[in-house]
Design a protein around this motif. Structure first.
Motif, PDB file in Angstrom:
ATOM      1  N   ASP A  84       0.169  85.853 -74.248  1.00  0.00           N
ATOM      2  CA  ASP A  84       0.133  84.460 -73.784  1.00  0.00           C
ATOM      3  C   ASP A  84      -1.274  83.870 -73.827  1.00  0.00           C
ATOM      4  O   ASP A  84      -1.478  82.750 -73.352  1.00  0.00           O
ATOM      5  N   GLN A  85      -2.236  84.637 -74.307  1.00  0.00           N
ATOM      6  CA  GLN A  85      -3.611  84.143 -74.418  1.00  0.00           C
ATOM      7  C   GLN A  85      -4.177  83.687 -73.081  1.00  0.00           C
ATOM      8  O   GLN A  85      -4.684  82.576 -72.951  1.00  0.00           O
ATOM      9  N   GLU A  86      -4.034  84.550 -72.076  1.00  0.00           N
ATOM     10  CA  GLU A  86      -4.505  84.185 -70.749  1.00  0.00           C
ATOM     11  C   GLU A  86      -5.999  84.397 -70.579  1.00  0.00           C
ATOM     12  O   GLU A  86      -6.578  83.952 -69.612  1.00  0.00           O
ATOM     13  N   TYR A  87      -6.626  85.118 -71.497  1.00  0.00           N
ATOM     14  CA  TYR A  87      -8.049  85.379 -71.308  1.00  0.00           C
ATOM     15  C   TYR A  87      -8.851  85.078 -72.573  1.00  0.00           C
ATOM     16  O   TYR A  87      -8.316  85.047 -73.673  1.00  0.00           O
ATOM     17  N   GLY A  88     -10.129  84.819 -72.366  1.00  0.00           N
ATOM     18  CA  GLY A  88     -11.072  84.749 -73.473  1.00  0.00           C
ATOM     19  C   GLY A  88     -11.984  85.951 -73.353  1.00  0.00           C
ATOM     20  O   GLY A  88     -12.234  86.429 -72.245  1.00  0.00           O
ATOM     21  N   ILE A  89     -12.471  86.454 -74.474  1.00  0.00           N
ATOM     22  CA  ILE A  89     -13.231  87.700 -74.395  1.00  0.00           C
ATOM     23  C   ILE A  89     -14.501  87.624 -75.248  1.00  0.00           C
ATOM     24  O   ILE A  89     -14.505  87.023 -76.327  1.00  0.00           O
TER      25      ILE A  89
END
Ligand SMILES: Nc1ncnc2c1ncn2[C@@H]1O[C@H](COP(=O)(O)OP(=O)(O)OP(=O)(O)O)[C@@H](O)[C@H]1O
Ligand SMILES: [Mg+2]
Lengths: 278, 277
Positions: A84-89
């Protein structure tokens, strides 16, 4: 934090351990770890080299699977959260694609997730402005210094305004001045977007300046030695963590508290390797 | 002909203290100068020292022959060139596709490895007599098949190698973005492999010409450069044979330069300092 207690945690790590199976035997990288990061909270992981900070972050990002235990991100499994693309890294190495320009690299997540190209262009301009690389949009990564590359990687991580930012020593390659500037920027960004941040660092002052809580880890196998709450967060809103803070007494008190936690009560000076106390 | 030579996509380093302009000029001037000197000595041997013009035709007589039978030389070059081109294109497509499949599925990689190794070590033109008689005396197909096989091997090997060059941090990034396998192929695997694929095609281009040409020595329809070289030599028309040889060299050079140009074109946006071990 001022969020309502009912709000779901950004990261919920329960009983997670990690054993790497290698040819030369098993490596216990993490001993069972419990950690909760509230939504909007800024948590730093600090500890000597090889204590499993990157490993823990990779488990949260679902880039590795825990050997035991569960990782939840915003109440979902870490896998669901990744899909769900909940984070950026942002990784320890910048990891830019060398055949793409600076702008092309920042555009990558937007492109992959089907953002319209007009919206993309303005977002890229905004992001490059923020990391101070507006003039370098058409350069290639190998024409940039290491610090500039790392800033591109940070812009890329922020591109989709994630609710959770995972950052593995993103400022490690920066000079002191740029580093402090980026820290102030990061405080501003996280306050503005309300994003939770899990931030790996080797620098105690950096952890103190940025964090609501500092997680102090110890090595072999990696475990949490102590979690030091920063009074700074309670006393002042994060947006007010300005440059002056770096010279205030409370700042030095917190630095000392983290140092002592790191050294685990042993006299300071025998040195936890790999941790800067500057 | 053993096309196993997998050359990494490294550009040779420029000698220190030499500007790019000087270097480019030198790269063209040096071989031309060498060629002229060789031709000069050759002409000298024939016309002054008196080596028999029958055994070793002089450059001048070869050029005269080139002009005299220009039309038939162009014809022959077109026939051989077409065979080589068809082989190069088919072999490259096959090589890239099969390498993609082999990179994706281990078992296929395992199965194809010995076959490709065999193709790489067996001189592919050795198949020429067999294929020529298989497809009949008036078909160019056998030659095209040989050129395809010869091109396939270096393209396949280089592409497969290129597909394995993606670095962990990039793969992690793609995973973090939950990219589909098609997206990974398009945004990561293919761009990473691109210099390797292009190197493979450049190596294949020379092999395609050589094998298309040599395949003509072993029967099949007349009219190509290879068959004309062998007939002229067999009927002791050495100057004419040499004229065809010159045309073959030109054909090989055209192929090589075209693929080199393709490489330059597609790599234009790749900064020179793409460091590879
Ligand atoms: N893929 C792997 N295979 C085997 N062992 C691994 C692997 N990744 C990490 N380890 C081991 O796990 C331990 C923790 O590694 P990790 O990279 O998480 O440390 P770190 O705290 O991030 O260190 P640093 O501060 O130097 O980046 C180390 O002992 C390392 O050797
Ligand atoms: Mg690390």
């Amino acid at each position: 934090m001022s969020e309502p207690v009912t709000q779901v945690a950004a990261v919920e790590v329960r009983g997670v351990d990690k054993v790497f199976e290698t040819r030369s035997g098993n490596v216990q990288a993490l001993e069972p770890i419990d950690l909760t990061v509230a939504a909007g909270e800024f948590v730093s992981l600090i500890g000597p080299s090889g204590c499993g900070k990157s490993t823990l972050m990779r488990l949260v990002a679902d880039l590795d699977e825990p050997t035991a235990g569960t990782v939840e991100v915003f109440g979902k499994t870490s896998r669901r959260a990744r899909l769900d693309q909940e984070y950026g890294i942002a990784f320890q190495q910048a990891g830019l694609l060398p055949w793409r320009t600076v702008a092309g690299n920042v555009a990558l997540p937007l492109e992959l997730h089907g953002e319209a190209s007009a919206a993309r262009a303005s977002r890229i301009a905004e992001l490059l402005d923020m990391v101070g690389l507006a003039d370098f949009a058409d350069r290639y990564p190998d024409q940039l210094s290491g610090g500039m590359q790392q800033r591109v990687a940070i812009a890329r991580a922020l591109a989709e305004r994630p609710r959770l930012l995972l950052m593995d020593e993103p400022f490690g390659a920066l000079d002191e001045m740029t580093r402090e500037k980026m820290q102030t920027e990061l405080v501003r960004i996280s306050a503005e977007t309300g994003a939770a941040v899990v931030f790996v660092t080797h620098s105690i002052p950096e952890a103190v300046f940025l964090s609501d809580r500092v997680v102090v880890m110890s090595p072999r196998p990696g475990r949490i030695r102590e979690i030091v709450a920063m009074r700074l967060g309670a006393e002042a809103e994060r947006a007010e963590r300005t440059e002056e803070l770096r010279e205030e007494r409370v700042f030095f008190d917190m630095v000392t508290a983290v140092r002592e936690a790191l050294h685990g009560g042993s006299p300071i000076g025998t040195g936890a390797r790999g941790v800067e106390t500057r | 002909m053993s096309a196993g030579a997998v050359t990494a996509a490294t550009a040779p380093g420029r000698p220190k203290g030499m500007g790019p302009r000087t270097e480019a000029t030198l790269r063209i001037v040096a071989p031309v100068a060498v060629g002229l000197i060789v031709l000069g000595i050759w002409q000298f041997l024939v016309s002054v020292v008196g080596v028999s013009d029958y055994l070793l035709p002089s450059p001048v007589s070869i050029i005269e022959e080139l002009i005299a039978s220009w039309d038939s030389i162009v014809q022959a070059t077109l026939i051989t060139g077409t065979n080589a081109l068809i082989g190069l294109v088919l072999g490259s497509i096959l090589g890239i596709l099969l390498a993609a499949v082999a990179a994706r599925w281990r078992p296929i990689d395992r199965m194809s490895a010995p076959v490709v190794a065999m193709l790489a070590v067996v001189p592919i033109v050795a198949l020429a007599p067999v294929l020529n008689s298989m497809f009949g005396a008036d078909s160019q197909f056998g030659r095209q098949a040989i050129a395809t096989l010869a091109s396939f091997v270096p393209v396949f090997l280089n592409t497969l190698r290129g597909f394995r060059q993606t670095v962990p941090v990039h793969r992690d990034l793609m995973r973090a973005y939950a990219a589909s396998s098609g997206q990974v192929l398009r945004t990561l695997t293919l761009p990473t492999a691109r210099p390797f694929i292009l190197t493979g095609i450049r190596i294949a281009s020379s092999l395609a010409v050589i094998s298309a040409l040599v395949a003509e020595y072993f029967g099949g329809p007349r009219g190509g450069l290879g068959s004309l070289i062998s007939t002229s030599a067999a009927s002791s028309q050495y100057a004419r044979a040499w004229a065809y040889v010159v045309a073959s060299i030109a054909l090989g050079l055209v192929f090589y330069l075209a693929t080199l140009g393709l490489e330059r074109l597609l790599q234009r946006h790749t900064p020179q300092a793409r460091r590879r071990p």
